[in-house]
Design a protein around this motif. Structure first.
Motif, PDB file in Angstrom:
ATOM      1  N   GLY A  55       2.485  -4.458   0.989  1.00 56.27           N
ATOM      2  CA  GLY A  55       2.638  -3.046   0.663  1.00 56.27           C
ATOM      3  C   GLY A  55       1.706  -2.091   1.351  1.00 56.27           C
ATOM      4  O   GLY A  55       1.651  -0.911   0.985  1.00 56.27           O
ATOM      5  N   GLU A  92       1.884  -0.643   4.249  1.00 59.51           N
ATOM      6  CA  GLU A  92       2.558   0.472   4.938  1.00 59.51           C
ATOM      7  C   GLU A  92       2.883   1.588   3.958  1.00 59.51           C
ATOM      8  O   GLU A  92       2.641   2.780   4.242  1.00 59.51           O
ATOM      9  CB  GLU A  92       3.833  -0.014   5.641  1.00 59.51           C
ATOM     10  N   ASP A  93       3.443   1.223   2.810  1.00 59.04           N
ATOM     11  CA  ASP A  93       3.797   2.258   1.824  1.00 59.04           C
ATOM     12  C   ASP A  93       2.551   2.966   1.297  1.00 59.04           C
ATOM     13  O   ASP A  93       2.562   4.187   1.078  1.00 59.04           O
ATOM     14  CB  ASP A  93       4.557   1.627   0.656  1.00 59.04           C
ATOM     15  N   GLU A 105       1.303   5.341   3.967  1.00 59.09           N
ATOM     16  CA  GLU A 105       2.205   6.486   4.096  1.00 59.09           C
ATOM     17  C   GLU A 105       1.968   7.479   2.966  1.00 59.09           C
ATOM     18  O   GLU A 105       1.948   8.703   3.188  1.00 59.09           O
ATOM     19  CB  GLU A 105       3.653   6.006   4.086  1.00 59.09           C
ATOM     20  N   ALA A 141       0.907   2.275  -4.152  1.00 63.45           N
ATOM     21  CA  ALA A 141       0.826   3.685  -3.770  1.00 63.45           C
ATOM     22  C   ALA A 141       0.858   4.545  -5.028  1.00 63.45           C
ATOM     23  O   ALA A 141       1.860   4.547  -5.754  1.00 63.45           O
ATOM     24  CB  ALA A 141       1.976   4.056  -2.851  1.00 63.45           C
TER      25      ALA A 141
END
Length: 883
Positions: free
Chosen positions: A249, A251-252, A255, A568
């Motif tokens: 996770g 990348e999320d 972001e 996130a």
């Protein structure tokens, strides 16, 4: 045995915060004991804070509940438990098992907790068993589970003192966990290069050691740590091999954090970009970093997101599972961790198992449970709402005081008053026992026998060194009695706490095979004598002898794929409308604990701060026309409280801080949680206790007063707050109108309508002074004025019970000792009873360092919690000298 005969010392564990200090108690043979730190205990090495040092002064039978009460009348246990069982059985038969509930406490021992959870979840068939730990660490639990797959605290106290950068996020460690703070202070003294950053809207005592204080806007923690994540990614601080092999996770998460550049974070937190960059750089380039967080993080509408926002940077840099690194959750209570272990939260089964089908089946088979609960129960806020709307017909509350500690406390009080059956187990009467149909006398610290687990997963024995007073029973015994009356006796036939512990330890290992972090299989066969002698030990303790110093050293987590999860956080919400001008923050003070059922009994713990107060910034105070020491009211649509104003620049503009400790028995209008909106975190269910809105206004009484007496009643006036003193009792007062008969008011206050000689002093306009003498001994003093009363309060109180002659009576009525008499002033060091005037004299005579002051007066040489206050006195002296 004659009174005063001292018995052998017993090693036990302190009943206060989550540090879990060892205590050596030596009974005196008269229901009291001498208390010292246990030098061999690894948590404290013999040190105790002011509260721990005063534990011996909280013992004794005064005010103790010694027999059951049913409908306000004394009863025996058979009558009380028959009524309790009848009420539970009738509710279950008519409305189902979800119509009953237990509400527990981090003051319970693990064995008590285990029996309560087994009875409710396995045999009654409901998961409606929650705990006041929901109010302190539920968001930490939820954050751990989302990131690690289990409620695992990975680090140790050695990591906290061995790191090169310690971040205290929402933690006033100096006051709330003093002994761990002193371990940190010692580490920093040995390694001056160790850096400490405090993240807190208030400037607290913990800032004394800080290299940087970040007074962010209340509630902006997620933005701060999202900015950190972005900074680390943009400055190539990512541990790519660890991320690829051990996490999901990223990348999320990156972001979601990307919009949080320095400009946005500065806007949301109110911190200068330069301060942010300094903090981010410290984290980026200091490998051995620990982020220790506590109530300031957890007690929020987005507490779980805050926890994960703290964990993410540690995952991104691979700083977890290694010496001196990792996120570290500090629990507030002595056995909050133990309650988590046995399933004390309504959304968990026992032994770190959840309500998934496999776990439900496993627990059912282990317990041979006939009515296993298959879904989570009601969390604390929802639980009391169910009491209010009638879904809960019977509730048993143990070792906690929700009429004071729950948000929207007046609503909780009304709900309990209307509930068909309320049972309360406690050691003294509280605001909550006043709502009970059945009151059960429980054993307290010094009488209870079992285990507790501290914040670093260390299990310690709490041993009994006093007999249960009167008809008091252990909580596990009372619960087992209910189980027998409900027909489940054979499953609860425990002879002692060791029986319960062995069953619990075996359950942690049952079908575990390393898939669950909590494993005490190696302790499941302890004999009674081995249990009695159990030394402090950190779990896990596996059957094969395997132990883990810190979790995740092998990079293995407890998710299905054994990888950690980046989570996130949700986007920061837009600022809400501000219907009321001040954000209310609640919390602890140095020398008190929870709702003062224990610390309120120790006179010296009331000397540092003896009445409820509100810390408020000078600009906010000026806007309502109030000056220091005057009384103010805080109110919103839920209620109103009255407290003393403490004007300080350590409080942010637009915010106000009020301690959580005062009850309706200690003050007539200071239950601060009656103003708190019950807005729970959507993931954890933990209520936000630090973000309600209030308005302030002057109380503007006609008169202020101070009273001290061997006995003081509770008058019907606008404001009063009482505390126990070394020689009697003391009280701050204020009235909305002047009494017509001051002498009559004084006698009524002193509970002396006709006896004794009331000597009245010469008073100017708007003032009154009187002292009551009985056979020459001072038994009461009242000083009233149209302005806040200036008087030597500790000195006056110390005169109670003494024979006072003519010239000395003049000083008593004046409120200050005569020329040549010593007045130590308000107590600063509670451990050694050192007053403000004594410290000022030492500073004036040349004591220029904390060590010199310690040598001269002893202040600051025990737990060290008073050192920030001493430093302020030194700084004030230097400023005056410069002027």
């Amino acid at each position: 045995m004659p009174d005063g005969t001292r018995l052998p010392s017993i090693n036990t564990t302190c009943p206060y915060c989550g540090v879990g200090c060892g205590v050596s108690a030596t009974p005196n043979g008269d229901n009291s004991a001498m208390v010292a730190g246990d030098i061999a205990h690894p948590s404290n090495g013999g040190r105790l804070c002011s509260k721990g040092s005063a534990l011996g002064e909280t013992l004794g039978l005064h005010g103790r509940l010694l027999a059951p009460r049913v409908d306000g009348k004394r009863a025996n246990w058979d009558t009380a438990m028959a009524r309790a069982a009848e009420g539970f059985r009738a509710a279950i038969e008519k409305h189902g098992p979800d119509s009953v509930a237990f509400y527990l406490s981090g003051q319970l021992l693990t064995e008590d907790y285990y029996v309560a959870n087994k009875l409710m979840k396995g045999f009654i068939g409901s998961a409606n068993v929650d705990t006041n730990s929901r109010l302190c660490m539920a968001s930490a639990v939820a954050g751990h589970k989302r990131a690690f797959g289990a409620d695992t605290v990975p680090g140790t106290y050695e990591d906290v003192e061995g790191c090169d950068l310690l971040i205290l996020a929402g933690s006033n460690l100096a006051w709330c966990h003093p002994i761990l703070y002193q371990r940190v202070a010692t580490a920093k003294e040995k390694r001056p290069g160790m850096q400490i950053v405090v993240i807190d809207p208030r400037r607290t005592a913990s800032c004394e050691l800080a290299d940087q204080h970040l007074p962010l806007k209340p509630g902006s923690d997620v933005a701060l740590f999202q900015g950190l994540l972005t900074y680390l990614a943009r400055h190539d601080c990512m541990d790519e091999p660890f991320i690829r092999a051990r996490t999901n996770g990223v990348e999320d998460a990156l972001e979601a954090a990307a919009p949080y550049d320095l400009t946005r974070v500065s806007q949301e937190t109110g911190l200068p970009a330069t301060e942010l960059e300094s903090f981010y750089a410290r984290f980026a380039w200091t490998e051995k970093t620990v982020t220790l967080f506590s109530m300031g993080v957890n007690q929020a509408r987005d507490g779980t997101d805050k926890v994960n926002a703290i964990i993410n940077p540690h995952l991104l840099t691979g700083r977890i599972g290694k010496p001196g690194m990792g996120p570290f959750s500090m629990t507030g209570q002595p056995n909050a961790m133990g309650g988590r272990e046995v399933g004390g939260l309504s959304n968990q089964l026992a032994c770190h198992m959840d309500f998934d089908p496999a776990s439900v089946d496993r627990v059912k088979r282990f317990w041979t449970a006939p009515n296993i609960a298959e879904k989570p129960g009601l969390k604390a806020v929802d639980l009391f709402e169910a009491v209010e709307d009638g879904r809960i017909k019977a509730i048993w509350i143990m070792a906690t005081n929700p009429v004071v500690s729950m948000p929207d406390a007046d609503r909780v009080k009304a709900a309990l008053k209307a509930c068909p059956l309320v049972i309360v187990s406690d050691i003294v009467d509280t605001d909550t026992t006043a709502c009970a149909d059945i009151v059960l006398p429980a054993t307290g610290w010094g009488e209870k026998d079992g285990t507790v687990t501290n914040s670093e997963r260390r299990i310690s024995r709490q041993r009994a060194f006093l007999p249960p007073p009167g008809l008091a029973r252990h909580d596990w015994q009372a619960l087992s009695g209910l189980a027998r009356r409900l027909g489940y006796g054979k499953w609860f036939a425990y002879g002692n706490p060791a029986d319960i512990f062995r069953e619990y330890a075996a359950m942690t290992a049952f079908e575990n095979e390393g898939t669950r972090d909590l494993d005490l299989g190696g302790l499941s066969d302890l004999s009674d004598s081995a249990y009695d002698a159990l030394a402090p030990i950190r779990w896990p303790v596996r059957k094969d002898g395997g132990q883990i110093e810190r979790f995740f050293e092998d990079g293995q987590f407890f998710t299905e794929d054994r990888r950690a999860n980046f989570v996130a956080p949700a986007l920061s919400p837009k600022p809400a409308a501000k219907p009321l001008p001040l954000i209310l923050n609640t919390g602890r003070i140095r020398d008190q604990w929870h709702t003062m059922t224990r610390t309120g009994r120790a006179a010296r713990l009331n000397q540092h701060i003896g009445e409820p107060f509100a810390e408020i910034h000078a600009a906010d105070a000026a806007s309502i026309g109030i000056t220091d020491a005057e009384l103010l009211t805080l109110s919103n649509r839920k209620g109103r409280i009255a407290v003393r104003a403490l004007i300080t620049d350590e409080q942010q503009k637009g915010t106000v801080f009020v301690p959580m400790h005062w009850t309706g028995l200690k003050a007539n209008a200071a239950r601060v949680d009656s103003l708190v909106t019950p807005s729970p975190d959507p993931v954890s269910g933990q209520p936000a206790l630090k973000s309600s809105r209030v308005k302030a206004a002057p109380l503007a009484p006609a008169w202020y007063g101070f009273a001290a007496g061997l006995s003081l009643t509770s008058p019907e006036i606008a404001y009063w707050a009482r505390s126990t003193a070394l020689s009697g009792n003391r009280m701050e007062l204020a009235g909305s109108e002047m009494p017509d008969d001051w002498a009559g008011f004084a006698r009524e206050l002193f509970a002396s309508q006709h006896d004794g000689e009331l000597v009245e002093g010469v008073a100017g306009p708007g003032t009154y002074r009187a002292a009551l003498f009985e056979r020459g001994r001072l038994t009461g003093i009242l000083i009233a004025s149209s302005r806040p009363v200036a008087a030597a309060r500790d000195w006056l109180t110390a005169q109670l019970g003494h024979i006072i002659t003519g010239p000395e009576r003049t000083a008593i009525l004046a409120g200050f000792p005569g020329e040549g008499a010593a007045d130590p002033g308000p107590i600063v060091c509670s451990c050694l009873g050192v007053g403000r005037n004594t410290l000022i004299d030492a500073i004036r005579d040349g004591a220029t360092t904390l060590n010199m002051i310690g040598t001269c007066t002893g202040a600051g040489t025990n737990c060290g919690s008073c050192r920030p206050d001493i430093r302020k006195l030194m700084e004030a002296r230097n400023e005056n000298a410069d002027a």
